[in-house]
Design a protein around this motif. Sequence first.
Motif, PDB file in Angstrom:
ATOM      1  N   MET A 154       0.849  -1.202   0.000  1.00  0.00           N
ATOM      2  CA  MET A 154       0.000   0.000   0.000  1.00  0.00           C
ATOM      3  C   MET A 154       0.876   1.241   0.000  1.00  0.00           C
ATOM      4  O   MET A 154       1.836   1.337   0.766  1.00  0.00           O
ATOM      5  CB  MET A 154      -0.894  -0.011   1.240  1.00  0.00           C
ATOM      6  N   PRO A 155       0.579   2.222  -0.846  1.00  0.00           N
ATOM      7  CA  PRO A 155       1.352   3.473  -0.816  1.00  0.00           C
ATOM      8  C   PRO A 155       1.199   4.203   0.512  1.00  0.00           C
ATOM      9  O   PRO A 155       0.286   3.934   1.296  1.00  0.00           O
ATOM     10  CB  PRO A 155       0.719   4.285  -1.962  1.00  0.00           C
ATOM     11  N   GLU A 156       2.089   5.147   0.741  1.00  0.00           N
ATOM     12  CA  GLU A 156       2.008   5.998   1.928  1.00  0.00           C
ATOM     13  C   GLU A 156       0.685   6.756   1.946  1.00  0.00           C
ATOM     14  O   GLU A 156       0.244   7.295   0.935  1.00  0.00           O
ATOM     15  CB  GLU A 156       3.173   6.993   1.906  1.00  0.00           C
ATOM     16  N   ILE A 157       0.045   6.812   3.120  1.00  0.00           N
ATOM     17  CA  ILE A 157      -1.212   7.538   3.273  1.00  0.00           C
ATOM     18  C   ILE A 157      -0.992   8.729   4.198  1.00  0.00           C
ATOM     19  O   ILE A 157      -0.479   8.581   5.313  1.00  0.00           O
ATOM     20  CB  ILE A 157      -2.321   6.638   3.850  1.00  0.00           C
TER      21      ILE A 157
ATOM     22  N   MET B 188      -5.495   6.026  13.168  1.00  0.00           N
ATOM     23  CA  MET B 188      -4.561   6.183  12.051  1.00  0.00           C
ATOM     24  C   MET B 188      -3.860   4.869  11.750  1.00  0.00           C
ATOM     25  O   MET B 188      -3.765   4.445  10.589  1.00  0.00           O
ATOM     26  CB  MET B 188      -3.542   7.277  12.374  1.00  0.00           C
ATOM     27  N   ASP B 189      -3.379   4.199  12.788  1.00  0.00           N
ATOM     28  CA  ASP B 189      -2.684   2.927  12.595  1.00  0.00           C
ATOM     29  C   ASP B 189      -3.605   1.882  11.969  1.00  0.00           C
ATOM     30  O   ASP B 189      -3.196   1.141  11.069  1.00  0.00           O
ATOM     31  CB  ASP B 189      -2.146   2.415  13.930  1.00  0.00           C
ATOM     32  N   ASN B 190      -4.838   1.828  12.436  1.00  0.00           N
ATOM     33  CA  ASN B 190      -5.786   0.838  11.916  1.00  0.00           C
ATOM     34  C   ASN B 190      -6.078   1.052  10.435  1.00  0.00           C
ATOM     35  O   ASN B 190      -6.376   0.095   9.705  1.00  0.00           O
ATOM     36  CB  ASN B 190      -7.100   0.891  12.709  1.00  0.00           C
ATOM     37  N   ALA B 191      -5.998   2.316   9.992  1.00  0.00           N
ATOM     38  CA  ALA B 191      -6.264   2.630   8.591  1.00  0.00           C
ATOM     39  C   ALA B 191      -4.997   2.673   7.747  1.00  0.00           C
ATOM     40  O   ALA B 191      -5.074   2.908   6.536  1.00  0.00           O
ATOM     41  CB  ALA B 191      -6.980   3.975   8.497  1.00  0.00           C
ATOM     42  N   GLY B 192      -3.843   2.478   8.372  1.00  0.00           N
ATOM     43  CA  GLY B 192      -2.585   2.539   7.633  1.00  0.00           C
ATOM     44  C   GLY B 192      -2.160   3.954   7.291  1.00  0.00           C
ATOM     45  O   GLY B 192      -1.393   4.161   6.344  1.00  0.00           O
ATOM     46  N   VAL B 193      -2.630   4.944   8.065  1.00  0.00           N
ATOM     47  CA  VAL B 193      -2.290   6.343   7.801  1.00  0.00           C
ATOM     48  C   VAL B 193      -0.934   6.656   8.402  1.00  0.00           C
ATOM     49  O   VAL B 193      -0.731   6.540   9.610  1.00  0.00           O
ATOM     50  CB  VAL B 193      -3.370   7.292   8.370  1.00  0.00           C
TER      51      VAL B 193
END
Length: 271
Positions: A1-4, A45-50
């Motif tokens: 996944m790209p950086e969010i 944020m962590d749960n969404a990969g942000v």
Amino acid sequence: MPEIIDAWMQQPGARFMAEPWLDTVLRWTGTARLAPPLQETLSEMDNAGVRAGLLSAWYSPRGPLITNDEVAAVVERHPARFAGIASVDLADPMGAVREIRRCVRDLGFVGVRVVPWLWNLPPNDRRYYPVYVACVELGVPFCTQIGHTGPRCPSEPGRPIPYLDEVLLDFPELVVVGGHVGFPWLNEVLSLAMKYPNFHIDTSAYALHRLPAELADYARGRGRTRVLFGSNYPMITPGACLKQLDKLELGPEAKELFLGGNARRIFNLQL
């Protein structure tokens, strides 16, 4: 996944969450009238990969709802996860200019946000113009809200044309990020994006599967360098926004730019 990178977040306290205009937004989103602890924000944020979020201060005609120093304190605690977006008092133009300079030069903030419906002033009002000069001088974007309002306040200040059109004509060097998509004036939003290379759109306040089709098409194609991901946390979590990301059918380049690349470039992020 790209950086969010989440381009529109708040870390509100009790003062912000007590505002009566939040009633309609909280009803729509099912959000409790409670300020989330910072650890809860980081967990969301962590749960969404942000990877990182841009935290906004809020200033209203009655005074600050989230101060610049409150934002700076959060950024200082987690400099790899947050960057600050300043807000200022439009009724005090010289104070606003001095505060923007302090926030950018001393605190490392990366942008300025003023929410037009909160002031009931469209962005071509003369009281904004010192803010625009300071943003151009310091090389930071001006962030604003476009489209209808969730709170029970007039939506007209968020209409893109003629208000933002005049601003972008008067300040060709000003970088503007319009948040909250711009519905129901999507044709006006996209026409500004085609006309002005310094105008960008963030998708805050929308789950991605609910984006208007015109904006989704633009993000996939010719607008892939102009559309940014945002959530408007805590009114909606980044995870809820991103849940159906694949339905946007972004190609690899467009996805990388939308999720984080555009925000990193536009805000010159160093985190």
